[in-house]
Design a protein around this motif. Structure first.
Motif, PDB file in Angstrom:
ATOM      1  N   VAL A 145     -98.118 -73.140 -21.515  1.00 50.98           N
ATOM      2  CA  VAL A 145     -98.130 -71.852 -20.965  1.00 50.98           C
ATOM      3  C   VAL A 145     -96.852 -71.653 -19.842  1.00 50.98           C
ATOM      4  CG1 VAL A 145     -99.537 -70.146 -19.665  1.00 50.98           C
ATOM      5  CG2 VAL A 145    -100.522 -71.854 -21.452  1.00 50.98           C
ATOM      6  N   LEU A 146     -96.176 -70.620 -19.963  1.00 49.52           N
ATOM      7  CA  LEU A 146     -95.303 -70.291 -19.120  1.00 49.52           C
ATOM      8  C   LEU A 146     -95.845 -69.284 -18.155  1.00 49.52           C
ATOM      9  CD1 LEU A 146     -92.815 -69.348 -21.856  1.00 49.52           C
ATOM     10  CD2 LEU A 146     -92.800 -71.307 -20.780  1.00 49.52           C
ATOM     11  N   PHE A 147     -95.253 -69.456 -16.849  1.00 47.71           N
ATOM     12  CA  PHE A 147     -95.649 -68.685 -15.690  1.00 47.71           C
ATOM     13  C   PHE A 147     -94.555 -68.031 -15.154  1.00 47.71           C
ATOM     14  CE2 PHE A 147     -98.964 -71.535 -16.251  1.00 47.71           C
ATOM     15  CZ  PHE A 147    -100.183 -71.042 -15.722  1.00 47.71           C
ATOM     16  N   VAL A 148     -94.685 -66.825 -14.546  1.00 48.12           N
ATOM     17  CA  VAL A 148     -93.867 -65.952 -13.835  1.00 48.12           C
ATOM     18  C   VAL A 148     -94.613 -65.716 -12.318  1.00 48.12           C
ATOM     19  CG1 VAL A 148     -94.531 -63.951 -14.854  1.00 48.12           C
ATOM     20  CG2 VAL A 148     -92.481 -64.046 -13.444  1.00 48.12           C
ATOM     21  N   GLY A 149     -94.272 -66.053 -11.325  1.00 50.66           N
ATOM     22  CA  GLY A 149     -94.881 -65.893  -9.898  1.00 50.66           C
ATOM     23  C   GLY A 149     -96.121 -66.788  -9.863  1.00 50.66           C
ATOM     24  N   PRO A 150     -96.924 -66.613  -8.929  1.00 51.89           N
ATOM     25  CA  PRO A 150     -96.969 -65.481  -8.192  1.00 51.89           C
ATOM     26  C   PRO A 150     -96.207 -65.331  -6.868  1.00 51.89           C
ATOM     27  CG  PRO A 150     -98.860 -66.802  -7.498  1.00 51.89           C
ATOM     28  CD  PRO A 150     -98.059 -67.575  -8.543  1.00 51.89           C
ATOM     29  N   ASN A 151     -95.829 -64.189  -6.423  1.00 51.71           N
ATOM     30  CA  ASN A 151     -95.116 -63.989  -5.172  1.00 51.71           C
ATOM     31  C   ASN A 151     -95.784 -64.111  -4.131  1.00 51.71           C
ATOM     32  OD1 ASN A 151     -92.869 -63.311  -7.022  1.00 51.71           O
ATOM     33  ND2 ASN A 151     -93.167 -61.247  -6.913  1.00 51.71           N
ATOM     34  N   GLU A 152     -95.172 -64.305  -2.819  1.00 54.00           N
ATOM     35  CA  GLU A 152     -95.631 -64.508  -1.873  1.00 54.00           C
ATOM     36  C   GLU A 152     -95.788 -62.966  -1.023  1.00 54.00           C
ATOM     37  OE1 GLU A 152     -94.571 -66.513   2.315  1.00 54.00           O
ATOM     38  OE2 GLU A 152     -95.294 -68.176   0.859  1.00 54.00           O
ATOM     39  N   GLY A 153     -96.671 -62.678  -0.275  1.00 48.16           N
ATOM     40  CA  GLY A 153     -96.730 -61.330   0.748  1.00 48.16           C
ATOM     41  C   GLY A 153     -98.001 -60.884   1.035  1.00 48.16           C
ATOM     42  N   PRO A 154     -98.215 -59.602   1.473  1.00 46.00           N
ATOM     43  CA  PRO A 154     -99.220 -59.113   2.052  1.00 46.00           C
ATOM     44  C   PRO A 154    -100.174 -58.748   0.777  1.00 46.00           C
ATOM     45  CG  PRO A 154     -97.705 -57.529   2.329  1.00 46.00           C
ATOM     46  CD  PRO A 154     -97.083 -58.668   2.046  1.00 46.00           C
ATOM     47  N   MET A 155    -101.474 -58.844   0.808  1.00 44.42           N
ATOM     48  CA  MET A 155    -102.186 -58.443  -0.317  1.00 44.42           C
ATOM     49  C   MET A 155    -103.479 -57.494   0.186  1.00 44.42           C
ATOM     50  SD  MET A 155    -102.983 -62.630  -1.387  1.00 44.42           S
ATOM     51  CE  MET A 155    -101.774 -63.646  -1.560  1.00 44.42           C
ATOM     52  N   ALA A 156    -104.149 -57.068  -0.923  1.00 50.92           N
ATOM     53  CA  ALA A 156    -105.147 -55.974  -0.766  1.00 50.92           C
ATOM     54  C   ALA A 156    -106.199 -56.391   0.340  1.00 50.92           C
ATOM     55  CB  ALA A 156    -105.680 -55.430  -2.005  1.00 50.92           C
ATOM     56  N   CYS A 157    -106.574 -57.662   0.233  1.00 43.30           N
ATOM     57  CA  CYS A 157    -107.526 -58.305   0.996  1.00 43.30           C
ATOM     58  C   CYS A 157    -107.116 -58.481   2.258  1.00 43.30           C
ATOM     59  CB  CYS A 157    -107.906 -59.536   0.457  1.00 43.30           C
ATOM     60  SG  CYS A 157    -106.696 -60.776   0.069  1.00 43.30           S
ATOM     61  N   ASN A 158    -105.928 -57.975   2.910  1.00 46.70           N
ATOM     62  CA  ASN A 158    -105.422 -58.156   4.239  1.00 46.70           C
ATOM     63  C   ASN A 158    -104.894 -59.676   4.618  1.00 46.70           C
ATOM     64  OD1 ASN A 158    -105.525 -55.517   4.940  1.00 46.70           O
ATOM     65  ND2 ASN A 158    -107.559 -55.561   5.199  1.00 46.70           N
ATOM     66  N   GLU A 159    -104.842 -60.284   3.744  1.00 54.02           N
ATOM     67  CA  GLU A 159    -104.418 -61.602   3.843  1.00 54.02           C
ATOM     68  C   GLU A 159    -102.882 -61.885   3.517  1.00 54.02           C
ATOM     69  OE1 GLU A 159    -106.651 -65.284   3.822  1.00 54.02           O
ATOM     70  OE2 GLU A 159    -108.192 -64.158   2.784  1.00 54.02           O
ATOM     71  N   PHE A 160    -102.084 -62.708   3.773  1.00 49.24           N
ATOM     72  CA  PHE A 160    -100.733 -62.850   3.354  1.00 49.24           C
ATOM     73  C   PHE A 160    -100.421 -64.451   2.814  1.00 49.24           C
ATOM     74  CE2 PHE A 160     -96.253 -64.049   3.998  1.00 49.24           C
ATOM     75  CZ  PHE A 160     -95.624 -62.803   3.811  1.00 49.24           C
ATOM     76  N   GLY A 161     -99.508 -64.451   1.877  1.00 54.12           N
ATOM     77  CA  GLY A 161     -99.383 -65.782   1.095  1.00 54.12           C
ATOM     78  C   GLY A 161     -99.223 -65.466  -0.124  1.00 54.12           C
ATOM     79  N   PRO A 162     -98.989 -66.567  -0.883  1.00 57.69           N
ATOM     80  CA  PRO A 162     -98.834 -66.780  -2.370  1.00 57.69           C
ATOM     81  C   PRO A 162    -100.114 -66.357  -2.940  1.00 57.69           C
ATOM     82  CG  PRO A 162     -99.272 -68.919  -1.890  1.00 57.69           C
ATOM     83  CD  PRO A 162     -98.897 -68.121  -0.418  1.00 57.69           C
ATOM     84  N   GLY A 163     -99.713 -65.272  -4.059  1.00 57.91           N
ATOM     85  CA  GLY A 163    -100.927 -64.785  -4.892  1.00 57.91           C
ATOM     86  C   GLY A 163    -100.647 -63.521  -5.446  1.00 57.91           C
ATOM     87  N   ARG A 164     -99.552 -62.837  -4.753  1.00 61.25           N
ATOM     88  CA  ARG A 164     -99.206 -61.379  -5.251  1.00 61.25           C
ATOM     89  C   ARG A 164     -98.646 -61.392  -6.624  1.00 61.25           C
ATOM     90  NH1 ARG A 164     -98.187 -56.950  -2.030  1.00 61.25           N
ATOM     91  NH2 ARG A 164     -96.399 -56.319  -3.372  1.00 61.25           N
ATOM     92  N   MET A 165     -99.229 -60.796  -7.834  1.00 63.43           N
ATOM     93  CA  MET A 165     -98.589 -60.496  -9.140  1.00 63.43           C
ATOM     94  C   MET A 165     -97.007 -60.305  -8.943  1.00 63.43           C
ATOM     95  SD  MET A 165     -99.766 -58.679 -12.460  1.00 63.43           S
ATOM     96  CE  MET A 165     -98.886 -57.297 -12.338  1.00 63.43           C
ATOM     97  N   SER A 166     -96.251 -60.897  -9.813  1.00 63.51           N
ATOM     98  CA  SER A 166     -94.850 -60.509  -9.919  1.00 63.51           C
ATOM     99  C   SER A 166     -94.683 -58.977 -10.054  1.00 63.51           C
ATOM    100  CB  SER A 166     -94.197 -61.448 -11.004  1.00 63.51           C
ATOM    101  OG  SER A 166     -94.403 -62.625 -10.738  1.00 63.51           O
ATOM    102  N   GLU A 167     -93.470 -58.132  -9.765  1.00 63.01           N
ATOM    103  CA  GLU A 167     -93.410 -56.835 -10.064  1.00 63.01           C
ATOM    104  C   GLU A 167     -93.124 -56.846 -11.405  1.00 63.01           C
ATOM    105  OE1 GLU A 167     -93.859 -54.538  -7.860  1.00 63.01           O
ATOM    106  OE2 GLU A 167     -94.597 -56.404  -6.456  1.00 63.01           O
ATOM    107  N   PRO A 168     -93.636 -55.612 -11.829  1.00 63.87           N
ATOM    108  CA  PRO A 168     -93.230 -55.489 -13.283  1.00 63.87           C
ATOM    109  C   PRO A 168     -91.828 -55.866 -13.672  1.00 63.87           C
ATOM    110  CG  PRO A 168     -94.352 -53.644 -12.398  1.00 63.87           C
ATOM    111  CD  PRO A 168     -94.115 -54.527 -11.277  1.00 63.87           C
ATOM    112  N   LEU A 169     -90.689 -55.462 -13.138  1.00 63.82           N
ATOM    113  CA  LEU A 169     -89.452 -55.706 -13.772  1.00 63.82           C
ATOM    114  C   LEU A 169     -89.219 -57.096 -13.482  1.00 63.82           C
ATOM    115  CD1 LEU A 169     -87.359 -52.658 -12.612  1.00 63.82           C
ATOM    116  CD2 LEU A 169     -87.611 -53.723 -14.999  1.00 63.82           C
ATOM    117  N   GLU A 170     -89.872 -57.901 -12.751  1.00 63.77           N
ATOM    118  CA  GLU A 170     -89.792 -59.486 -12.694  1.00 63.77           C
ATOM    119  C   GLU A 170     -90.399 -60.129 -13.989  1.00 63.77           C
ATOM    120  OE1 GLU A 170     -89.817 -61.036  -8.251  1.00 63.77           O
ATOM    121  OE2 GLU A 170     -91.663 -59.979  -8.620  1.00 63.77           O
ATOM    122  N   ILE A 171     -91.335 -59.415 -14.453  1.00 64.14           N
ATOM    123  CA  ILE A 171     -92.304 -60.004 -15.655  1.00 64.14           C
ATOM    124  C   ILE A 171     -91.317 -59.497 -16.687  1.00 64.14           C
ATOM    125  CG2 ILE A 171     -94.215 -59.759 -16.797  1.00 64.14           C
ATOM    126  CD1 ILE A 171     -95.869 -58.956 -14.408  1.00 64.14           C
TER     127      ILE A 171
END
Length: 422
Positions: A145-171
């Motif tokens: 299985v191939l992977f793209v991401g996840p990215n690091e940044g702020p999240m909807a749960c108000n936490e910060f770190g790796p777990g953000r889905m890659s942006e559409p153009l990155e995918i």
């Protein structure tokens, strides 16, 4: 590149599902056929109707629909695509994939497929870093299985770190890389375990490559208090450095004074003047690719005042004698044996954008020029979006207006493709 390719997009239940509208649109713009499969949870975040309108195809969600099974059973659905993309790939679907569960249409399709699978993880940082999720990723990677991401940044749960889905153009860039051979088609029956330190990284076509990026403005001192500068925020250059690092490059970012955070995994050299920036760039050589995204001041003071210039009542303002700054792009392009294999410059223009960029490419001796409109009406300086015209020896390629992160992802993918081909 994607014309006629068939993408089966599997959408699962996470807040990042809203990005799939843009992902489908981008894929369709590039000529791909997109068919969507949704989990029940995914329908709580986006509607099948909206995805049907964007994909111009039926959306599948019900495992037990007799009509669907008679027209297109889940076996056919899973195997007629050229590539399966799971976005967002939640912790739940990754666990099901690793365990071989098949309790809904999405997981059944993934278990029944004999085609390549690309997953774009999206979840809370603690869920991503949990030992169970990391073990599942190792298992899935070992199965191809191939992977793209996840990215690091702020999240909807108000936490910060790796777990953000890659942006559409990155995918999209990862999908294009798959079809051009930069992401090799996996053998789904092979066992290729990866070391634990690689489990959170996407496929890295630039691994082993060295990159140099300049970013931000320069400040040319007038006296100990004042300076000449411009409105560059450094957002585009920093995004390019981050995108190259995500593809595995060893990146040196030479940055003028900006408020941007240092990109993760990037070596940052902070400078003030154009002279300092040139020295830092030369010290970073040799590199495979240099991207000069900084807005370097064209002129500096011929003589720096040793103390603050004072104004006197009735006296005229001081006369400032200017001399040209070093031309960093031209210097790197003419670096002889130390010249990067690919030199990319930016042409920030306010009028006749493409024509000026074509002339600049010839004048500077670089390989590519990314031309953009920086007139006040464009909102490019300090803004979030950019409209790029890529000028190469083969002609001019007009890119749509998109976020600077998306521009960076697209440019990084093009650089990876170019360096792999030469």
């Amino acid at each position: 590149m994607l014309t006629g390719k068939r993408i089966l997009l599997i959408i699962t239940g996470g807040i990042a599902a809203f990005k799939c509208h843009d992902l489908v649109r981008r894929l369709r713009q590039r000529g791909a056929f997109v068919r969507c499969v949704m989990t029940e949870a995914a329908t709580r975040f986006v509607t099948p109707l909206s995805l049907q309108a964007l994909s111009e195809d039926k959306v599948y969600a019900d495992m037990f629909s007799l009509t669907d099974e008679s027209e297109m059973g889940h076996i056919e659905l899973s195997r007629e695509a050229d590539l399966l993309v799971v976005a967002p790939a939640t912790a739940d679907i990754l666990a099901k994939m690793a365990a071989g569960l098949a309790d809904d249409l999405a997981s059944t399709v993934l278990l029944a497929t004999d085609k390549a699978v690309l997953a774009a993880p999206a979840m809370n940082v603690r869920m991503w870093l949990h030992a169970a999720t990391q073990a599942n990723v190792v298992t899935l990677r070992s199965r191809g299985v191939l992977f793209v991401g996840p990215n690091e940044g702020p999240m909807a749960c108000n936490e910060f770190g790796p777990g953000r889905m890659s942006e559409p153009l990155e995918i999209v860039a990862a999908i294009e890389a798959f079809f051009t051979g930069l992401l090799p088609a996996p053998d789904v029956h092979a066992a290729l375990p990866l070391p634990p330190e690689a489990i959170s990284l996407p496929h890295q076509p630039l691994l082993g490559r060295r990159a140099l990026v300049t970013s931000g403005p320069t400040r040319e001192a007038i006296d100990p208090v004042r300076y000449i500068s411009n409105h560059s925020s450094g957002r585009q250059g920093h995004a390019i450095a981050a995108a190259l690092a995500r593809l595995g490059a060893d990146v040196t970012l030479v940055s003028g004074p900006v408020s941007q955070l240092d990109p993760a995994g990037v070596r940052v050299v902070k400078v003030e003047s154009a002279d300092q920036m040139l020295s830092a760039c030369q010290a970073a050589l040799p590199v495979d690719v240099a991207i000069c995204a900084a807005a370097v001041a064209d002129w500096k003071l011929a003589r720096l005042a040793g103390s603050k210039l004072k104004k006197s009542p009735g006296a005229p303002p001081p006369s400032l004698e200017l001399v040209p700054n070093p031309d960093i792009l031209a210097t790197l392009s003419a670096a002889g044996n130390s010249r990067p294999r690919l030199v990319v410059g930016f042409a920030a223009e306010t009028e006749e954008v493409v024509a000026n960029a074509v002339a600049k490419r010839a004048r500077k001796g670089c390989d590519w020029i990314l031309a953009n409109d920086v007139s006040p009406a464009s909102g490019t300086f300090g803004g979030e979006n950019n409209t790029i015209h890529l000028v190469t020896a083969d002609g001019v390629e007009d890119w749509p207006t998109q976020s600077k992160d998306a521009v960076a992802a697209r440019l990084a993918a093009r650089i990876a493709q170019h360096l792999t081909a030469i």
